[in-house]
Design an enzyme around this catalytic site. Structure first.
Site, PDB file in Angstrom:
ATOM      1  N   ASN A   2       0.854  -1.190   0.000  1.00 43.52           N
ATOM      2  CA  ASN A   2       0.000   0.000   0.000  1.00 43.52           C
ATOM      3  C   ASN A   2       0.888   1.237   0.000  1.00 43.52           C
ATOM      4  O   ASN A   2       1.954   1.240   0.610  1.00 43.52           O
ATOM      5  CB  ASN A   2      -0.862  -0.021   1.277  1.00 43.52           C
ATOM      6  CG  ASN A   2      -1.751   1.203   1.394  1.00 43.52           C
ATOM      7  OD1 ASN A   2      -2.441   1.581   0.440  1.00 43.52           O
ATOM      8  ND2 ASN A   2      -1.740   1.848   2.551  1.00 43.52           N
ATOM      9  N   HIS A  22       0.931   5.045   1.325  1.00 36.97           N
ATOM     10  CA  HIS A  22       0.230   5.937   2.257  1.00 36.97           C
ATOM     11  C   HIS A  22       0.915   7.305   2.218  1.00 36.97           C
ATOM     12  O   HIS A  22       2.153   7.378   2.292  1.00 36.97           O
ATOM     13  CB  HIS A  22       0.243   5.361   3.681  1.00 36.97           C
ATOM     14  CG  HIS A  22      -0.500   6.223   4.635  1.00 36.97           C
ATOM     15  ND1 HIS A  22      -1.881   6.260   4.666  1.00 36.97           N
ATOM     16  CD2 HIS A  22      -0.075   7.133   5.553  1.00 36.97           C
ATOM     17  CE1 HIS A  22      -2.264   7.144   5.583  1.00 36.97           C
ATOM     18  NE2 HIS A  22      -1.189   7.683   6.125  1.00 36.97           N
TER      19      HIS A  22
END
Ligand code: GAR
Length: 207
Positions: free
Chosen positions: A108, A110
């Site tokens: 991911n 972020h």
């Protein structure tokens, strides 16, 4: 070849950085096998289409319960037979079964330096609003593996970006994308594609 599935919800500038990276050789040994969006109107889907990448939308709105949506989402991901799932601005809670199945195979991006400005409620522009509100002078972005927590998995890469006088959340968001996100996400994929990222407990080692 590392088969990657990219999951998106919005504009898809990180998806674009991955597409460009594969094209220009910044990302090696990698094939984007599909793009999945939860949002039918995501501009990211257009980017996939323009680049001849198979794409599909799995929206929670199309299913009666969250459980059914979660099953359909996992089915869609499995259907692409990816080696790595890349969450590139995917703003949906990841089904627990998917986290388990793709442990250390799902990353991911972020938009903060974790553990600052992360966790529940911190996503997209909200992260930059909070950083400006707190008055920090340095912000940045993080690529990490996904585990059961929110933004708690092993960190792969981080890059710092300076806050400037007069920044608005939008201006800061753009700078973090340009200077950090669009660089470290392609770099992390390339490292993984070349077998250079090892997970040791809750940390990673880059060989
Ligand atoms: C990016 O800034 C990404 O870091 C963020 O959403 C934006 C998506 O932009 N992700 C999160 O906040 C996840 N918690 P994009 O669609 O243009 O890539």
């Amino acid at each position: 070849m590392l088969r990657i599935a990219v999951m998106v919800s919005g504009g898809g500038t990180n998806l674009q950085a991955i597409i460009d990276g594969v094209k220009d050789g910044t990302i090696t040994n990698t094939e984007i096998v599909g793009v999945i969006s939860n949002n039918r109107n995501a501009y990211a889907l257009k980017r996939a289409e323009e680049n001849g990448i198979p794409s599909l939308c799995v929206s929670p709105k199309d299913y009666e319960t969250r459980e059914i949506f979660n099953e359909k989402l996992l089915e869609a991901v499995d259907g692409l037979q990816p080696d790595l799932i890349v969450l590139a601005g995917f703003l949906v809670v990841i089904p627990p079964a998917m986290i388990q199945k793709y442990r250390n195979r799902m990353i991911n991006i972020h938009p903060s330096l974790i553990p600052s400005f992360c966790g529940k409620g911190y996503y997209g522009l909200k992260v930059h609003e909070a950083a400006l509100e707190r008055g920090v002078k340095v912000v940045g972005a993080t690529v990490h593996f996904v585990d059961e927590g929110t933004d708690t998995g092993p960190i792969i890469l981080q890059k710092a970006v300076e806050v400037e006088q007069g920044d608005t959340p939008e201006i800061l968001q753009r700078r973090v994308m340009e200077q950090a996100e669009w660089k470290i996400l392609p770099r992390a994929i390339d490292l993984i594609a070349n077998g250079r990222v090892r997970v040791e407990g809750n940390k990673t080692v880059i060989d």
